[in-house]
Design a protein around this motif. Structure first.
Motif, PDB file in Angstrom:
ATOM      1  N   MET A 147      -0.928   1.990  30.961  1.00 38.70           N
ATOM      2  CA  MET A 147      -1.309   1.800  29.636  1.00 38.70           C
ATOM      3  C   MET A 147      -1.636   2.406  28.789  1.00 38.70           C
ATOM      4  SD  MET A 147      -3.367  -1.645  29.861  1.00 38.70           S
ATOM      5  CE  MET A 147      -5.229  -1.427  30.024  1.00 38.70           C
ATOM      6  N   ALA A 148      -1.266   2.766  27.262  1.00 31.54           N
ATOM      7  CA  ALA A 148      -1.906   4.219  26.447  1.00 31.54           C
ATOM      8  C   ALA A 148      -1.857   3.550  25.617  1.00 31.54           C
ATOM      9  CB  ALA A 148      -0.893   4.869  26.712  1.00 31.54           C
ATOM     10  N   SER A 149      -3.066   4.605  24.728  1.00 25.76           N
ATOM     11  CA  SER A 149      -3.641   4.322  23.462  1.00 25.76           C
ATOM     12  C   SER A 149      -3.964   5.396  22.745  1.00 25.76           C
ATOM     13  CB  SER A 149      -4.710   3.033  22.899  1.00 25.76           C
ATOM     14  OG  SER A 149      -4.843   2.824  21.625  1.00 25.76           O
ATOM     15  N   THR A 150      -3.511   5.651  21.167  1.00 23.01           N
ATOM     16  CA  THR A 150      -3.693   6.913  20.405  1.00 23.01           C
ATOM     17  C   THR A 150      -4.921   6.278  20.184  1.00 23.01           C
ATOM     18  OG1 THR A 150      -2.512   5.755  19.269  1.00 23.01           O
ATOM     19  CG2 THR A 150      -2.217   7.872  19.847  1.00 23.01           C
ATOM     20  N   ILE A 151      -5.219   5.073  20.043  1.00 27.41           N
ATOM     21  CA  ILE A 151      -6.343   4.573  19.577  1.00 27.41           C
ATOM     22  C   ILE A 151      -7.627   4.256  20.256  1.00 27.41           C
ATOM     23  CG2 ILE A 151      -7.797   2.119  18.777  1.00 27.41           C
ATOM     24  CD1 ILE A 151      -5.372   1.175  18.077  1.00 27.41           C
ATOM     25  N   CYS A 199       1.525   1.565  16.235  1.00 24.52           N
ATOM     26  CA  CYS A 199       0.909   2.169  14.883  1.00 24.52           C
ATOM     27  C   CYS A 199       1.162   3.752  14.128  1.00 24.52           C
ATOM     28  CB  CYS A 199      -0.952   2.531  15.662  1.00 24.52           C
ATOM     29  SG  CYS A 199      -1.197   0.357  16.194  1.00 24.52           S
ATOM     30  N   PRO A 200       1.915   3.974  13.407  1.00 17.89           N
ATOM     31  CA  PRO A 200       2.615   5.065  13.266  1.00 17.89           C
ATOM     32  C   PRO A 200       1.096   6.087  11.877  1.00 17.89           C
ATOM     33  CG  PRO A 200       3.772   3.634  11.897  1.00 17.89           C
ATOM     34  CD  PRO A 200       3.355   2.822  13.085  1.00 17.89           C
ATOM     35  N   ILE A 201       0.468   5.117  11.091  1.00 16.21           N
ATOM     36  CA  ILE A 201      -0.192   5.145  10.095  1.00 16.21           C
ATOM     37  C   ILE A 201      -0.959   5.962  11.174  1.00 16.21           C
ATOM     38  CG2 ILE A 201      -1.551   5.374   8.482  1.00 16.21           C
ATOM     39  CD1 ILE A 201       0.179   3.037   7.790  1.00 16.21           C
ATOM     40  N   GLY A 202      -1.647   7.787  11.356  1.00 16.66           N
ATOM     41  CA  GLY A 202      -2.811   8.174  12.013  1.00 16.66           C
ATOM     42  C   GLY A 202      -2.742   8.314  13.648  1.00 16.66           C
ATOM     43  N   GLY A 203      -1.665   7.046  14.077  1.00 18.30           N
ATOM     44  CA  GLY A 203      -1.636   7.244  15.204  1.00 18.30           C
ATOM     45  C   GLY A 203      -3.167   5.586  15.416  1.00 18.30           C
ATOM     46  N   LEU A 204      -3.235   5.156  14.562  1.00 10.86           N
ATOM     47  CA  LEU A 204      -4.471   4.534  14.320  1.00 10.86           C
ATOM     48  C   LEU A 204      -3.860   2.554  13.697  1.00 10.86           C
ATOM     49  CD1 LEU A 204      -7.388   6.548  13.428  1.00 10.86           C
ATOM     50  CD2 LEU A 204      -6.993   5.087  15.637  1.00 10.86           C
ATOM     51  N   LEU A 205      -2.562   2.478  12.719  1.00 12.68           N
ATOM     52  CA  LEU A 205      -2.926   1.843  11.957  1.00 12.68           C
ATOM     53  C   LEU A 205      -1.319   1.589  11.857  1.00 12.68           C
ATOM     54  CD1 LEU A 205      -5.205   2.975   8.758  1.00 12.68           C
ATOM     55  CD2 LEU A 205      -5.354   1.411  10.716  1.00 12.68           C
ATOM     56  N   SER A 206      -0.759   0.089  11.840  1.00 11.77           N
ATOM     57  CA  SER A 206       0.649  -0.563  11.698  1.00 11.77           C
ATOM     58  C   SER A 206       0.999  -0.504  10.028  1.00 11.77           C
ATOM     59  CB  SER A 206       0.636  -1.964  12.204  1.00 11.77           C
ATOM     60  OG  SER A 206       2.107  -2.415  12.043  1.00 11.77           O
ATOM     61  N   ALA A 213       1.143  -1.320   0.159  1.00 13.69           N
ATOM     62  CA  ALA A 213      -0.399  -0.193  -0.061  1.00 13.69           C
ATOM     63  C   ALA A 213       0.762   1.153  -0.330  1.00 13.69           C
ATOM     64  CB  ALA A 213      -0.906  -0.326   0.922  1.00 13.69           C
ATOM     65  N   ARG A 214       0.632   2.141  -1.070  1.00 13.12           N
ATOM     66  CA  ARG A 214       1.414   3.376  -0.770  1.00 13.12           C
ATOM     67  C   ARG A 214       0.679   4.217   0.439  1.00 13.12           C
ATOM     68  NH1 ARG A 214      -1.084   6.692  -3.900  1.00 13.12           N
ATOM     69  NH2 ARG A 214      -2.249   4.987  -4.937  1.00 13.12           N
ATOM     70  N   VAL A 215       1.303   4.800   1.465  1.00 12.04           N
ATOM     71  CA  VAL A 215       0.936   5.714   2.402  1.00 12.04           C
ATOM     72  C   VAL A 215       1.259   7.669   2.268  1.00 12.04           C
ATOM     73  CG1 VAL A 215       0.698   5.760   5.192  1.00 12.04           C
ATOM     74  CG2 VAL A 215       1.161   3.969   3.809  1.00 12.04           C
ATOM     75  N   PRO A 216       0.423   7.940   2.435  1.00 14.06           N
ATOM     76  CA  PRO A 216       0.892   9.700   2.093  1.00 14.06           C
ATOM     77  C   PRO A 216       1.965   9.537   3.723  1.00 14.06           C
ATOM     78  CG  PRO A 216      -1.155   9.820   1.124  1.00 14.06           C
ATOM     79  CD  PRO A 216      -0.311   7.969   1.766  1.00 14.06           C
ATOM     80  N   ASP A 217       3.029  10.736   3.346  1.00 10.26           N
ATOM     81  CA  ASP A 217       4.122  10.771   4.484  1.00 10.26           C
ATOM     82  C   ASP A 217       3.174  11.224   5.983  1.00 10.26           C
ATOM     83  OD1 ASP A 217       6.567   9.780   3.625  1.00 10.26           O
ATOM     84  OD2 ASP A 217       7.333  11.338   2.820  1.00 10.26           O
ATOM     85  N   TRP A 218       2.067  12.512   5.292  1.00 13.55           N
ATOM     86  CA  TRP A 218       1.578  13.416   6.370  1.00 13.55           C
ATOM     87  C   TRP A 218       0.644  12.618   6.663  1.00 13.55           C
ATOM     88  CZ3 TRP A 218      -3.429  12.250   5.172  1.00 13.55           C
ATOM     89  CH2 TRP A 218      -3.916  11.915   3.972  1.00 13.55           C
ATOM     90  N   MET A 219       0.328  11.029   7.084  1.00 15.05           N
ATOM     91  CA  MET A 219      -0.662  10.409   7.212  1.00 15.05           C
ATOM     92  C   MET A 219       0.548   9.827   9.430  1.00 15.05           C
ATOM     93  SD  MET A 219      -2.959   8.121   4.910  1.00 15.05           S
ATOM     94  CE  MET A 219      -4.078   8.183   6.199  1.00 15.05           C
ATOM     95  N   ARG A 220       1.082   9.851   8.371  1.00 13.93           N
ATOM     96  CA  ARG A 220       2.594   9.636   9.681  1.00 13.93           C
ATOM     97  C   ARG A 220       2.863  11.145  10.452  1.00 13.93           C
ATOM     98  NH1 ARG A 220       4.653   4.117   8.734  1.00 13.93           N
ATOM     99  NH2 ARG A 220       4.046   4.519   6.195  1.00 13.93           N
ATOM    100  N   GLY A 221       3.604  10.254  11.805  1.00 14.05           N
ATOM    101  CA  GLY A 221       3.524  11.726  13.241  1.00 14.05           C
ATOM    102  C   GLY A 221       2.515  12.933  13.047  1.00 14.05           C
ATOM    103  N   GLY A 267       2.024   6.400  17.517  1.00 15.24           N
ATOM    104  CA  GLY A 267       1.212   6.403  17.988  1.00 15.24           C
ATOM    105  C   GLY A 267       0.842   4.784  18.310  1.00 15.24           C
ATOM    106  N   GLY A 268       0.220   4.450  18.918  1.00 16.36           N
ATOM    107  CA  GLY A 268      -0.202   2.513  18.684  1.00 16.36           C
ATOM    108  C   GLY A 268      -0.128   2.052  20.292  1.00 16.36           C
ATOM    109  N   GLN A 269      -0.415   1.585  20.556  1.00 17.84           N
ATOM    110  CA  GLN A 269      -0.623   0.814  21.827  1.00 17.84           C
ATOM    111  C   GLN A 269       0.549   0.439  22.553  1.00 17.84           C
ATOM    112  OE1 GLN A 269      -4.126  -1.881  20.805  1.00 17.84           O
ATOM    113  NE2 GLN A 269      -5.164  -0.190  21.141  1.00 17.84           N
ATOM    114  N   VAL A 270       0.588   0.870  23.901  1.00 18.12           N
ATOM    115  CA  VAL A 270       1.599   0.377  24.699  1.00 18.12           C
ATOM    116  C   VAL A 270       1.281   0.151  26.071  1.00 18.12           C
ATOM    117  CG1 VAL A 270       2.390   3.101  25.694  1.00 18.12           C
ATOM    118  CG2 VAL A 270       4.497   1.618  25.466  1.00 18.12           C
ATOM    119  N   ALA A 271       2.395  -0.783  26.586  1.00 17.03           N
ATOM    120  CA  ALA A 271       2.289  -1.248  27.979  1.00 17.03           C
ATOM    121  C   ALA A 271       3.495  -0.092  29.274  1.00 17.03           C
ATOM    122  CB  ALA A 271       1.975  -2.429  29.401  1.00 17.03           C
ATOM    123  N   VAL A 272       3.314   0.112  30.304  1.00 23.04           N
ATOM    124  CA  VAL A 272       4.848   0.473  30.608  1.00 23.04           C
ATOM    125  C   VAL A 272       4.396  -0.282  32.661  1.00 23.04           C
ATOM    126  CG1 VAL A 272       5.385   2.441  31.379  1.00 23.04           C
ATOM    127  CG2 VAL A 272       4.816   2.639  29.683  1.00 23.04           C
TER     128      VAL A 272
END
Lengths: 633, 633
Positions: B459-463, B508-515, B366-374, B492-497
């Motif tokens: 635990m934290a999540s941007t989803i 999940c760097p794509i929009g904080g939603l997708l891997s 899949a093509r992912v535009p740069d602006w969908m990251r960060g 972004g993504g999900q994490v446990a600390v």
């Protein structure tokens, strides 16, 4: 492409549904048939404007007590020809509203043959003022074949323009030209393409089409069929995804044969239609409600029968908001006493009561433009016009009782001393002629027909599918000429003549197709005409005028007649009246034998022609095997 | 609005169907499930280009022997959120093609909250290159409510523009704002109006909506619902005409409860969907085929189950040419060994084999535009950010296991010596915070939650449905801050600390939603994360990350948390963390008493706070009766 705006009155509808505002009308105390589950729900129906707001307990400005009644959605005819009822839109509305029909989908191809799509537009303009919703499928085959002389041709560009401009046009009507579809005739495919491109759908017409031909017809994008007459035919079509319209017309009655399709496989993908119904059938038996009743009588569950006459039809024809009694749907509601007789006690259309106890309320008069009258144009016809010289055996159109399919027979021709063709009532051989009547060209075809049993006089009709030229049938050349004159004089219709005198008639001055009289008079006249044909002309065939009106339809097997002559509608070609005689020397050559089709072969004359009371030798037609070859005598 | 041109290759398709030309591909020797009758037909399937030409006996340039196999139409997911799988379109395609899914209808409202409709357009641009058809319903509620801070707002004008310009947009996605609909909010009604005017249809979302409110919701034009969890609820909706999507997601599993709807009333108007499925569920259990299998296991006939996953879905979403193996339909075909396991052996999409024996073939990147990251933008967060002073009893979000509905509890607050709010693992009280992460405003809400059983760390999540701000939950302020930092760092993504250290994560760097990782890695990481939460943080709740990701969804009952604070999603208003205490003198005044809603009343503290191991006093929620009033102690 439905003309109903789903957003009109949205906020108020929601408010009423929620109970925040009173309804305009509440039907209270009845049971509502849910076409989504088949259950009867004890619920009030709250109506606001033209639509149902909610089912439950509601208060309204007006309340109608429907205790003891069952509320059905307004019935929808999936496919019908208004012209078969001989009624203009107002009288048709008056006839079918009390039967619970609130929406019809017309194929107006009779009017289109006579007046082109302008005729359809005029019909819709009148229809738009009626308390019944008329939609149309765009006539696909005008003329039905190159062998018919319609007044107008409807081509793919006309269809595209019509679909783009006419909000009540939903798609393409019964695509009768099966050979054109599966043979990839470019213009036929273009008709399909412009329809699909406009987002329309396509009704089919594929009697007995099966196997690969059926696959090809479906692969072309045709979606429905109303011509199934056997369970096996319907099941093959349904398996492949065709929507099955179960038809119960006046002449063609398929419910009994097709009910097992619904009983065994459920109602999915099935609808009900009337196709062609006579005016007296509308009054005596009803309309879609009669088809529903027949389904139940043949073993379908009442809910399935109603679903096929409402929701499924609306879905196939993409009529959003039609076909159910539920929030947001049009308030087209029929109150019946039971789910056996389906006799409506009250009928509402778009929230307004439009019929009660068998009587339609406040149907306005239809506007009919002057140019729709006086459409029968024929040069002078004499008794001698029906005289042609013959030498050898001739083709004879054979009637198959109970349908519109014909067979092809051959006969030693009845001949006068002058060598001219005669009718021969003793052998049930009548003359039949189709005369071009739109442009007064004088073109006419002449042939023989067997099966009517006519003994005296003549019958004629400007209702003559599909080009609606003038068909005249009789055993007396003078009476045939008189019948033609009468129709030219009255602007068309149907007539019976005996001894130079009109003995019964149904005047249809609108395009030679539709009456402007009340339905009761039209029905009585039509019945009287059939009766006169039987009693005075000696006709033995049931519904002889309707059967005669289909003789000119060149797309139905096997032998037909148009103003261009006899049509072999299986081989799709014009054929002469006289059979081509086989040269005995040619029989010696295998190549020559193979090149001949079965239809061109001559069977032996009967040992005793007097024995052939009804008809002669069967020559061919659907499923007929190759006949034994014989040399010229 | 389907993107498939039904007229492409029309003439050749007809020729192949008729047997005049060889097919491109013939699947031979198998049995074809007719979704029109439910029968298995012994027939070859002839394919030409992207479509089926015919069923019968055919010859082709390529032949594939499918002896012993059953051919089903490609499965269709009626409603799903791609974002729940955490997979970009390519990896999603790779995961579900082998399961027999060939078409999905997305509600991409997660992406729309983060990137607006441009995000949806970017997703569709990538999706258009996949061997799987992605359609979208236009997100209707972005943000889901005024209490959520999405990055973008999608208004009615945006929706109108999107429907007019995007051929893969079919209508309006789950209309979650039920109060807005039945309360006639002008902008909500305008969203409905522009959709209907564009010829689109409207998916609903009406958990537990019933009676007049349900009628009002339907009267507004909403047509489907996928939130039924009981037979009674589904039956009420179906009776009124709602299309029922039977859902089997990872968290919400409704097939068992709703199968009787199909068994007792047939499959009409019913479809299957997954709504939200975890990536490891896709790999372990499957996708739509797993829902089909569950239906059969719960007593539905295999044919009915398949029909609900194919034809009915195509019809509701008006996807012409989808949902059947029949002439003219797309050659989306799934070959299975039996009608119990529904494990595909081979899968064809538009006539091309795209999966075999559980493996997808040739899925492009899949093509992912740069602006969908960060896209994760947060100012510095300290442990102290999660410290607030409290005095009296506080509201607590209570988790209902097995769903996403919460209850509202009250608790005596755990407090430090400094009067600051503390988590209290012994009473299963964790802190939960939602931090605005799109525009770095620093806005954050803070509350308490019970039901996770978390004992250590965070635990934290941007989803974090639906605005996808950052949700963080824990019992240690420092670990909560570390978790937030980590997500800002990785995009972004999900994490446990635990103890200041990241112990598991799903980036999940794509929009904080997708891997952008392969499905197997995403599934393994997600499973490892849940495992770490259980094993190391002491969490007892199943699927804790998914449950946490729904805590911020302000349109689901009863108490939620967003970056703006606690939301009473039944009363639809922000509420403070601390309960408002009733003034004893005010109780003497009846007027004052009536003006208070039940949610503002304080129940008595427990006799012994130590006994309240799990939770405190139930305050309200759906169907809760008015509580006894008490004076301030």
């Amino acid at each position: 492409m439905s003309t109903v705006d789903p957003t009109a009155g949205l906020a108020r509808r929601i408010a009423v549904a929620r109970g925040d505002e009173p309804a305009d009308l509440v039907l209270t105390g009845g049971r509502v048939l849910s076409v989504f589950t088949g259950e009867l729900l004890e619920a009030d129906v709250a109506v606001v404007g033209q639509r149902v707001a909610g089912l439950g307990r509601y208060a309204g400005r007006e309340t109608v007590d429907v205790s003891g009644l069952i509320l059905l959605p307004g019935l929808i005819d999936a496919h019908m020809h208004l012209e078969s009822t001989k009624l203009m839109v107002d009288e048709f509305t008056r006839a079918v509203l009390p039967a619970g029909t609130t929406t019809v989908i017309l194929d107006p191809h009779e009017i289109a043959n006579v007046f082109g799509l302008d005729g359809v537009r005029a019909l819709l303009a009148s229809a738009g003022e009626m308390p019944l919703d008329f939609y149309v499928m765009t006539p696909s085959c005008v003329p039905a074949s190159p062998f018919e002389s319609s007044a107008y041709t409807v081509n793919s560009a006309d269809i595209a323009g019509f679909l783009a401009s006419e909000p009540r046009a939903l798609g393409l009507a019964e695509l009768m030209d099966v050979p054109g579809v599966i043979g990839r005739d470019p213009e036929v495919l273009h008709k399909i393409e412009v329809t699909l491109a406009a987002g329309g759908h396509i009704d089919g017409h594929a009697p007995s089409v099966s196997g690969r031909d059926l696959n090809a017809y479906l692969a072309a994008g045709v979606g429905s069929d109303h011509e199934c007459t056997t369970l096996g035919e319907a099941l093959e079509k349904r398996r492949l995804g065709m929507q099955i319209m179960i038809r119960e017309g006046s002449a063609t009655r398929d419910v009994e044969a097709l009910a097992p399709l619904v009983i065994e496989h459920g109602p999915a993908g099935c609808m009900l239609c009337t196709d062609d119904r006579e005016p007296y059938d509308l009054l005596a038996a009803g309309h879609v409600n009669d088809v529903v009743r027949r389904c139940v009588a043949c073993g379908c569950s009442p809910a399935d029968a109603v679903i096929m006459a409402t929701l499924h039809t609306a879905r196939w024809h993409r009529l959003e908001g039609y076909g159910a009694t539920a929030p947001g749907y049009l308030a087209d509601i029929v109150a019946v006493e039971d789910l056996a007789a389906f006799r409506p006690v009250k009928v509402w259309k778009r929230g307004r009561m439009v019929a009660a106890d068998g009587v339609a309320l406040d149907v306005p008069r239809a506007r009919v433009p002057d140019w729709m009258r006086g459409s029968v144009r024929i040069p002078a016809v004499e008794p001698a016009s029906f005289r042609v010289p013959v030498r050898g055996p001739v083709r004879v159109i054979g009637i198959e009782p109970g349908g519109i399919v014909t067979r092809e027979f051959a006969a030693e021709p009845p001949r006068g001393a002058d060598g001219m063709l005669l009718a021969d009532p003793a052998r049930d051989l009548a003359k039949v002629s189709v005369i071009e009547r739109h442009a007064a060209t004088g073109r006419m075809g002449l042939g023989l027909v067997t099966g009517f049993g006519i003994r005296r006089g003549a019958m004629a009709s400007t209702i003559a599918h599909d080009a609606h030229n003038l068909v005249v049938l009789g055993v007396d050349d003078a009476d045939m000429a008189t019948a033609v004159h009468r129709l030219a004089e009255t602007g068309g219709g149907q007539v019976a003549v005996l001894g130079g005198r009109v003995i019964a008639e149904v005047p249809c001055p609108i395009g030679g197709l539709l009456s402007d009289l009340p339905v009761e008079q039209v029905a009585a006249a039509a019945r009287a005409l059939d009766q006169a044909a039987h009693d005075q002309l000696g006709v033995t065939l049931p519904a002889p005028l309707m059967t005669m009106s289909f003789l000119a339809l060149s797309v139905i097997p096997a032998l037909r007649i148009t103003d261009r002559g006899l049509v072999d509608s299986v081989g799709f070609r014009l054929v002469p009246l006289e059979l081509e005689l086989v040269d005995a020397t040619a029989l010696a050559s295998p190549a020559a034998t193979e090149s001949r089709s079965p239809q061109s072969l001559v069977p032996p004359p009967p040992a005793d022609p007097g024995q052939a009371e009804h008809a002669e030798w069967h020559l061919g037609g659907p499923g007929a095997a190759c006949k034994e070859e014989l040399s010229d005598d």
